[in-house]
Design an enzyme around this catalytic site. Sequence first.
Site, PDB file in Angstrom:
ATOM      1  N   ARG A   1       0.837  -1.188   0.000  1.00 45.13           N
ATOM      2  CA  ARG A   1       0.000   0.000   0.000  1.00 45.13           C
ATOM      3  C   ARG A   1       0.878   1.246   0.000  1.00 45.13           C
ATOM      4  O   ARG A   1       1.823   1.348   0.781  1.00 45.13           O
ATOM      5  CB  ARG A   1      -0.932  -0.009   1.219  1.00 45.13           C
ATOM      6  CG  ARG A   1      -2.155  -0.884   0.974  1.00 45.13           C
ATOM      7  CD  ARG A   1      -3.141  -0.809   2.118  1.00 45.13           C
ATOM      8  NE  ARG A   1      -2.779  -1.702   3.203  1.00 45.13           N
ATOM      9  CZ  ARG A   1      -2.325  -1.311   4.391  1.00 45.13           C
ATOM     10  NH1 ARG A   1      -2.198  -0.032   4.674  1.00 45.13           N
ATOM     11  NH2 ARG A   1      -2.025  -2.193   5.311  1.00 45.13           N
TER      12      ARG A   1
ATOM     13  N   CYS B   1       0.916  -9.496  10.633  1.00 43.21           N
ATOM     14  CA  CYS B   1       1.159  -9.764  12.052  1.00 43.21           C
ATOM     15  C   CYS B   1       0.350 -10.956  12.549  1.00 43.21           C
ATOM     16  O   CYS B   1       0.006 -11.027  13.723  1.00 43.21           O
ATOM     17  CB  CYS B   1       0.843  -8.530  12.887  1.00 43.21           C
ATOM     18  SG  CYS B   1       1.958  -7.172  12.581  1.00 43.21           S
ATOM     19  N   GLY B   2      -0.010 -11.843  11.645  1.00 45.56           N
ATOM     20  CA  GLY B   2      -0.646 -13.074  12.087  1.00 45.56           C
ATOM     21  C   GLY B   2      -2.163 -13.054  12.065  1.00 45.56           C
ATOM     22  O   GLY B   2      -2.808 -13.935  12.637  1.00 45.56           O
TER      23      GLY B   2
ATOM     24  N   SER C   1      -3.382 -16.075   9.838  1.00 41.25           N
ATOM     25  CA  SER C   1      -3.108 -17.383  10.445  1.00 41.25           C
ATOM     26  C   SER C   1      -3.946 -17.568  11.710  1.00 41.25           C
ATOM     27  O   SER C   1      -4.284 -18.695  12.076  1.00 41.25           O
ATOM     28  CB  SER C   1      -1.623 -17.586  10.704  1.00 41.25           C
ATOM     29  OG  SER C   1      -1.172 -16.671  11.642  1.00 41.25           O
TER      30      SER C   1
ATOM     31  N   ASN D   1       5.414  -9.659   0.783  1.00 42.08           N
ATOM     32  CA  ASN D   1       3.978  -9.335   0.771  1.00 42.08           C
ATOM     33  C   ASN D   1       3.245 -10.060  -0.375  1.00 42.08           C
ATOM     34  O   ASN D   1       2.156  -9.657  -0.767  1.00 42.08           O
ATOM     35  CB  ASN D   1       3.804  -7.815   0.660  1.00 42.08           C
ATOM     36  CG  ASN D   1       2.399  -7.346   1.030  1.00 42.08           C
ATOM     37  OD1 ASN D   1       1.703  -7.984   1.826  1.00 42.08           O
ATOM     38  ND2 ASN D   1       1.961  -6.242   0.436  1.00 42.08           N
ATOM     39  N   ALA D   2       3.866 -11.112  -0.908  1.00 41.26           N
ATOM     40  CA  ALA D   2       3.193 -11.906  -1.959  1.00 41.26           C
ATOM     41  C   ALA D   2       1.897 -12.485  -1.393  1.00 41.26           C
ATOM     42  O   ALA D   2       1.822 -12.793  -0.204  1.00 41.26           O
ATOM     43  CB  ALA D   2       4.105 -13.028  -2.428  1.00 41.26           C
TER      44      ALA D   2
END
Length: 626
Positions: free
Chosen positions: A88, A275-276, A279, A388-389
């Site tokens: 971004r 930052c997770g 996930s 950042n893929a």
Amino acid sequence: MDARVSDFLKQRIGGEGFKKLSRIDNPDLHAFLAEYFKLCNPAKVFVCTDTADDIEYLRERALKNAEERKLATQGHTIHFDNAADQGRDKKNTGILIPKGVVLGDMIETKDRDSALQDIRTILTDIMKGKEAYVCFFTLGPANSVFSIPSVQITDSSYVAHSETILYRPGYNEFVKQGAKARFFKFVHSQGELDDRKTCKNLDKRRIFIDLEKDIVYSTNTQYGGNTIGLKKLAMRLAIHRGSKEGWLTEHMLVMGIHGPKKRVTYFTGAFPSLCGKTSTAMLEGETIVGDDIAYLRKMDSEVRAVNVEKGMFGIIQGVNSKDDPSQWRAIHTPGEIIFSNVLVTQDGSVHWIGKDGAVPAKGENHTGDWFKGKKDKNDKEIPSSHPNARFTIALKQFDNLDPILDDPKGVVVGGIVYGGRDSDTWVPVEESFDWKHGIITKGAALESETTAATLGKEGVRAFNPMSNLDFLSIPVGKYIQNNLDFAKGLSKPPLIFSVNYFLKGKGGNFLNEKTDKRVWYKWMELRVHGDVEAIDTPTGRIPKYDELKRLFKQVLKKDYPKEDYNKQFTIRIPESLAKVERIKEIYKTKVGDTPKVLLDVLDEQHKRLLDAQKKYGDYIAPEKLA
Ligand code: SPV
Ligand code: MN
């Protein structure tokens, strides 16, 4: 339809597309489309009505235009953004404000009149010779108080294709709502492309948000966070609208945590990018409703949340078979997925940082031909894929999707979680004392070390209230006040927690395994129902050792040594005091409209920390407080 608008649209779009538009009885929509077709001047226009054929057409165009290429697995494609267009662009993203309006120093703004002039110049004839796509979506589930109809104009088939994966179809909603629709509008052009079909004119990259007209403009960029209108661009419009109407737009995941006796308790969670968040939304054993953006409303004195999206623009770095089994399975199954900025090898397979197995010796990535040891112009080694893929995929392709995804009423929120990349202050999980304490000392005090999701230096501790700072379109103080006020009238507000997956020990080592978070969420679920007790600390409530020991065994089949617990849950007084001071300083000097209560609550926390320091010293093992 106004005769002049209708003549123009008929002539520009042609019979079939015009017929599709005429079914929507909304003069504002027609005028908007006519205005931007006139300005951008595309050679042709395709109107997507969400039929299988129309969506297939967008997929085909993406391949024909070479914005995407087929990979070996059926349904999988690869898209590359320019090497300098991988995140971004905060500097060139701005909220357009009329003279006299002040949003404060923390929010990037542009003078509305001159920015509109600038963007109109850039947009003039920008689509000449190209095809434009018009797509309709709804943000949030259909037939719901949450849903917001939206229209996208873009000359990127990749952007249009991505949106069909990520958002719920909206053409029929526009037909149904007709002139009543209060819709968001997005105008995007990738501008001129180079041989690799990536943006050439990055100096003319702009992302301008016009709150007055609910329009977002995006030019000369392809990276999803800058271009996919309904994602972070719509977020700014929705924060503004929600602020006037008493509901919240948050940078939050939504997930179901599965407690005892088949109980499911829903949580939302805000984490800065990389930052997770994904996930967490994908935690094994739990169910995902959404991984990025949520709308929250009060209904019948409860908080309810929906996922604004129906797909995921997920970070692929670090996804591996052990830590992320459901993402791993979905990625390795035929079906519609757009990979972006990963490494593609000769045989049409993909590789990314942190994937299982060896790194291929060569392939193609966002920098073109790539080989192990390739350096950039600063002599820095280029990793196989960009950090950042991403991969774009519909949530229905995951086996852990929560069945409630499309419920028009959303889910009842039991808990709200805030977390950032914090190496030295917060304990792994902690409950706040109440709503006010949580909003202020967890949400409004959130800090995180910067990552590759935005352009610029990584690893710098940055203030990021509610992980929403990049997307705010109202003053920070007002936003915090909205969050504080949101609990008014609730019989039982959601509990507010902080989590920290990135806490380090003295030697700089991470104190937790990635999978430990599964235990934190089970503990929080039990807390929402009052099933376990906690220990009061100066900064909030932490788990008792015995509960965690039991949960580690139950969830992870692991022993949990007391020594680990003590290290992880030690209250670090000097770091916590420094944090309070940092945050207070920011709210005093950089935020013009800080609510007074915020400073009061931080002062109280400061005092509790000093009192504890006097009694127990700088580093307080949890058992001392039990
Ligand atoms: C994020 O960076 O928070 C994302 C991806 O979710 S983006 O679309 O770039 O915002
Ligand atoms: Mn995000």
